[in-house]
Design an enzyme around this catalytic site. Structure first.
Site, short mmCIF file in Angstrom:
data_model
loop_
_atom_site.label_atom_id
_atom_site.label_comp_id
_atom_site.label_asym_id
_atom_site.label_seq_id
_atom_site.Cartn_x
_atom_site.Cartn_y
_atom_site.Cartn_z
N ARG A 129 0.86 -1.20 0.00
CA ARG A 129 0.00 0.00 0.00
C ARG A 129 0.89 1.24 0.00
O ARG A 129 1.83 1.35 0.77
CB ARG A 129 -0.88 -0.01 1.23
CG ARG A 129 -1.81 1.18 1.31
CD ARG A 129 -2.64 1.14 2.58
NE ARG A 129 -3.68 0.12 2.53
CZ ARG A 129 -4.33 -0.35 3.59
NH1 ARG A 129 -4.03 0.11 4.79
NH2 ARG A 129 -5.26 -1.26 3.47
N LYS A 249 -4.92 2.80 13.80
CA LYS A 249 -4.92 3.59 12.56
C LYS A 249 -5.51 4.97 12.80
O LYS A 249 -6.28 5.17 13.77
CB LYS A 249 -5.69 2.86 11.46
CG LYS A 249 -7.19 2.86 11.69
CD LYS A 249 -7.95 1.94 10.74
CE LYS A 249 -7.95 2.39 9.31
NZ LYS A 249 -9.00 1.67 8.51
N CYS A 518 -14.45 -1.37 4.79
CA CYS A 518 -13.47 -0.63 3.99
C CYS A 518 -14.16 -0.06 2.74
O CYS A 518 -13.74 0.96 2.20
CB CYS A 518 -12.35 -1.55 3.56
SG CYS A 518 -11.55 -2.39 4.94
FE1 SRM Z 1 -9.66 -1.24 5.47
C1 SRM Z 1 -8.48 -3.64 7.55
C2 SRM Z 1 -8.42 -2.85 2.83
C3 SRM Z 1 -10.18 1.52 3.59
C4 SRM Z 1 -11.68 0.00 7.91
N1 SRM Z 1 -8.57 -2.93 5.24
C5 SRM Z 1 -8.17 -3.77 6.23
C6 SRM Z 1 -7.22 -4.83 5.70
C7 SRM Z 1 -5.82 -4.31 5.91
C8 SRM Z 1 -7.41 -6.19 6.39
C9 SRM Z 1 -6.39 -7.21 5.97
O1 SRM Z 1 -5.33 -7.30 6.59
O2 SRM Z 1 -6.62 -7.90 5.00
C10 SRM Z 1 -7.64 -4.84 4.22
C11 SRM Z 1 -6.57 -5.21 3.21
C12 SRM Z 1 -7.21 -5.94 2.04
C13 SRM Z 1 -6.40 -5.87 0.79
O3 SRM Z 1 -5.70 -6.85 0.45
O4 SRM Z 1 -6.51 -4.88 0.08
C14 SRM Z 1 -8.23 -3.45 4.06
N2 SRM Z 1 -9.25 -0.73 3.60
C15 SRM Z 1 -8.84 -1.56 2.63
C16 SRM Z 1 -8.90 -0.90 1.26
C17 SRM Z 1 -7.81 -1.37 0.31
C18 SRM Z 1 -10.29 -1.16 0.66
C19 SRM Z 1 -10.38 -0.83 -0.82
O5 SRM Z 1 -10.53 -1.78 -1.59
O6 SRM Z 1 -10.26 0.33 -1.18
C20 SRM Z 1 -8.83 0.58 1.67
C21 SRM Z 1 -7.42 1.09 1.77
C22 SRM Z 1 -7.38 2.56 2.10
C23 SRM Z 1 -6.00 3.14 2.01
O7 SRM Z 1 -5.58 3.46 0.90
O8 SRM Z 1 -5.34 3.29 3.06
C24 SRM Z 1 -9.45 0.49 3.06
N3 SRM Z 1 -10.68 0.48 5.72
C25 SRM Z 1 -10.86 1.45 4.79
C26 SRM Z 1 -11.87 2.37 5.23
C27 SRM Z 1 -12.43 3.53 4.39
C28 SRM Z 1 -11.79 4.84 4.65
O9 SRM Z 1 -10.68 4.93 5.20
O10 SRM Z 1 -12.44 5.82 4.28
C29 SRM Z 1 -12.30 1.93 6.46
C30 SRM Z 1 -13.41 2.54 7.32
C31 SRM Z 1 -12.98 3.84 7.87
C32 SRM Z 1 -12.19 3.73 9.11
O11 SRM Z 1 -11.09 3.19 9.13
O12 SRM Z 1 -12.66 4.22 10.11
C33 SRM Z 1 -11.54 0.74 6.76
N4 SRM Z 1 -10.00 -1.71 7.39
C34 SRM Z 1 -10.90 -1.10 8.21
C35 SRM Z 1 -10.90 -1.77 9.48
C36 SRM Z 1 -11.74 -1.41 10.72
C37 SRM Z 1 -11.01 -0.35 11.50
C38 SRM Z 1 -11.28 -0.41 12.97
O13 SRM Z 1 -11.14 0.64 13.63
O14 SRM Z 1 -11.58 -1.49 13.52
C39 SRM Z 1 -9.98 -2.83 9.37
C40 SRM Z 1 -9.62 -3.86 10.46
C41 SRM Z 1 -8.58 -3.35 11.37
O15 SRM Z 1 -7.98 -2.30 11.18
O16 SRM Z 1 -8.35 -4.06 12.35
C42 SRM Z 1 -9.44 -2.78 8.05
FE1 SF4 Z 2 -11.21 -7.03 3.71
FE2 SF4 Z 2 -13.41 -6.63 5.12
FE3 SF4 Z 2 -11.88 -4.56 4.43
FE4 SF4 Z 2 -13.27 -5.79 2.56
S1 SF4 Z 2 -14.14 -4.74 4.31
S2 SF4 Z 2 -11.09 -5.22 2.43
S3 SF4 Z 2 -13.24 -7.87 3.25
S4 SF4 Z 2 -11.29 -6.19 5.79
#
Ligand code: SRM
Ligand code: SF4
Length: 586
Positions: A129, A249, A518
């Protein structure tokens, strides 16, 4: 001026390059209320570790905190890039394989380099990333991404645009990572501190500087904030140890207009442009604590603070909040370690006072006013896809659909070629996972629209209102947390719906593979979240478990933002015949 970390990396392998202590980082590093931080120098980089910025009481809490907290204290994340170089050298020399890398490094610590092992889906291969402040990339960078992933094959070696207008490279192997890191740094980009407990990509307006309704040009602020968190202020190398041991984060969004393309209401810090009522100076109201997770989904709350839209004020405010968050937030229960919980613990007024005290202690002449009234004249959120005139005479912006944000290496190169030919090499990414070519000569727009790359099966400059507004998280293909496949379903269903229904306004359909959201289903008109479902097995006559989803409806974005917190329907089987009929009712 940014110096790239290649020199540091080379030096790090031999002797420590620097001998700075945490106190070299000055007043900014320390806490107002707590004891001075422990000095701890990483012997390979010569830089202080992330933990050395923490006051003793925070370290004490982390020491008995979650397993991740203990791991961060035991082995510093900010130096993990050195390990990548060392592992890669050993792999290349045939002295070691990826299976022999310590599991905690492989699956957790390398996230500080932006490397996420996809252990369940593509063992031995990583998603890398990046950080793309304000989502602005250029043609050379696009070609570089293509070159990086092509060798991993069409299925595994792909590039994703994320919901934070960012880039993720897929398929990356450790032995190739040093060249990718060097290549990124040579192109003024980095992957460092883009995942795990780091400040994530700075989201800004994709129309910055090319918008006739712009209130603030967000580029300068996204870049300054990116430097604050990702650039070591002492060594001027990539990766900033000051923010190398956060409790969780942290998301920041800077909005540039009333459209709020940056989604301030779902970020930990949201800067909403607004003029000061008395002075007429342009500035930002602050909203705080928006986030999504399995445990809780929270809309940002107004912080009753306003700052002028200047670099020093924006950086100082963010830094003050980050310092308080870093040192005072939860270290045991990760579900409660997001900013909102800390703000609630303080109370909004008390948190405001703590932030102001912190800012005053920096003595930079930054003043915070109470929140200012937002504009009230009627306003309609504008479309990003398609051709739109810019305020610059004779120039247009052209928004192009990337279905589900997924690009092949070939498509990346096609976009780079289009950018070189039409937009001075510039490409703007959006949180809807699409892109915009800015500054296209009006006289060349027709030629652009006729380009083969925009008239095939995927990339489109004039997508329908459904296709053009479909968003999808990574889902089961690569994400180990996913309950369902998302991107392929999202692309397929959007196409089918375009054929079946005619709509006269954008319909925003967001897909997300699990409750982490996400894919931000709670902001969507229609949100599809992976979840359990049951269906009749016609052969046995019994109900059976099938991939399914929860459906959310009515999320709003823009200045009237509101999250859809409760699902409208649950247990819907994820099959075309179940989904499409239920959507056609909307
Ligand atoms: Fe996310 C965890 C992908 C935006 C909330 N997110 C993950 C992980 C790293 C989990 C994992 O280890 O597999 C995912 C990686 C998957 C992969 O192979 O791509 C993942 N998140 C993504 C992405 C790639 C989704 C997408 O297809 O666009 C986005 C990457 C953003 C970036 O460039 O940095 C992404 N994730 C988000 C967002 C949206 C946003 O930021 O506007 C959210 C909700 C907003 C927020 O964070 O408040 C989000 N992701 C999470 C969470 C729940 C956070 C929490 O406080 O519990 C997790 C789980 C965690 O962090 O434990 C998570
Ligand atoms: Fe993975 Fe769940 Fe985030 Fe989709 S929403 S990228 S399945 S952690």
């Amino acid at each position: 001026m940014v110096k790239y970390s290649r020199a540091l990396i080379i030096a790090a392998a031999a002797v420590p390059a620097y001998a700075f202590t945490a106190s070299s980082y000055g007043r900014r590093a320390t806490s107002l209320s707590s004891a001075p931080p422990i000095e701890q120098i990483d012997t390979r980089t010569g830089k202080p570790t992330g933990s050395s910025f923490l006051p003793q009481d925070t370290i004490d809490r982390a020491a008995v905190g979650s397993p991740i907290e203990k791991a961060k204290l035991a082995k510093d994340g900010t130096s993990a890039f050195v390990d990548v170089y060392e592992y890669a050298a050993k792999f290349r020399a045939g002295e070691m394989t990826w299976e022999e890398v310590e599991k905690a490094d492989m699956n957790t610590r390398l996230k500080y380099v932006g490397m996420l092992h996809r252990d369940k889906r593509t063992p031995g291969q990583f998603m890398m990333r990046l950080k793309v402040p304000n989502g602005i990339v250029n043609a050379d960078q696009m070609r570089f991404y293509a070159d990086c992933v092509e060798k991993y094959g069409e299925e595994k070696g792909v590039i994703d645009i994320t919901t934070r207008q960012n880039i993720q490279l897929r398929g990356v192997k450790i032995e190739d990572a040093p060249d990718i890191i060097d290549g990124l740094h040579a192109r003024n980009q980095t992957s460092f501190q883009s995942a795990l407990d780091s400040v994530r990509n700075m989201v800004g307006s994709p129309l910055a500087g090319i918008d006739d309704q712009e209130m603030v040009d967000t580029r300068e602020f996204c870049n300054a904030l990116n430097d604050l968190v990702s650039l070591d202020p002492v060594t001027e190398t990539r990766g900033n140890p000051m923010w190398g041991n956060l409790p969780r984060k942290f998301n920041i969004a800077v909005s540039g207009s009333r459209d709020d393309y940056a989604h301030t209401h779902i970020n930990d810090i949201g800067l909403v442009p607004c003029k000061h009522a008395e002075t007429g100076v342009m500035g930002f109201n602050l909203v705080l604590g928006g986030y999504m997770s399995i445990k809780r989904v929270a809309e940002s709350i107004p912080a009753d603070m306003w700052i002028p839209a200047d670099r020093e004020s924006v950086v100082t405010l963010s830094e003050a909040i980050l310092r308080i968050f870093r040192d005072e937030s939860e270290r045991k229960d990760r579900q409660k370690a997001r900013l909102m919980w800390l703000v609630e613990k303080y109370g909004v007024a008390e948190f405001k006072q703590a932030v102001i005290n912190e800012i005053n202690s920096y003595d930079r002449g930054v003043t915070v006013s109470d929140a200012q009234p937002l504009p009230t004249e009627p306003f309609e959120r504008r479309e990003l896809m398609g051709v739109h005139k810019q305020p610059q005479e004779g120039k247009s912006r052209v928004g192009v659909l990337i279905p589900s944000g997924r690009l092949s290496a070939t498509e990346c190169r096609e976009i780079a070629d289009l950018a070189d030919a039409y937009s001075g090499g510039e490409i703007r990414l959006t949180v809807e996972q699409n892109f915009i070519l800015p500054n296209v000569d009006d006289g060349k727009v027709n030629a652009l629209l006729k380009e083969t790359a925009l008239n095939g099966a995927r990339l489109k400059a004039n997508p329908g209102f459904i296709e053009g507004n479909t968003v999808s998280c990574t889902g089961a293909q690569f994400c180990g947390l996913a309950l369902v496949e998302t991107k392929a379903n999202a692309e397929l269903i959007a196409k089918k719906l375009e054929d079946l229904v005619t709509v006269d306004r954008p319909i925003r359909i967001h897909w997300t593979g699990c409750p982490n959201s996400c894919g931000q289903v709670q902001v969507a008109d229609i949100g599809i979240m992976g979840g359990p479902a049951r269906k009749l097995n016609e052969e046995t006559g019994k109900m059976m478990a099938v991939p399914g989803c929860k459906i959310f409806v009515g999320g709003r974005i823009g200045e009237d933002a509101h999250l859809a917190l409760e699902p409208y329907k649950e247990g819907v089987p994820l099959a075309e015949e179940s989904l499409i009929p239920s959507w056609l009712r909307f």
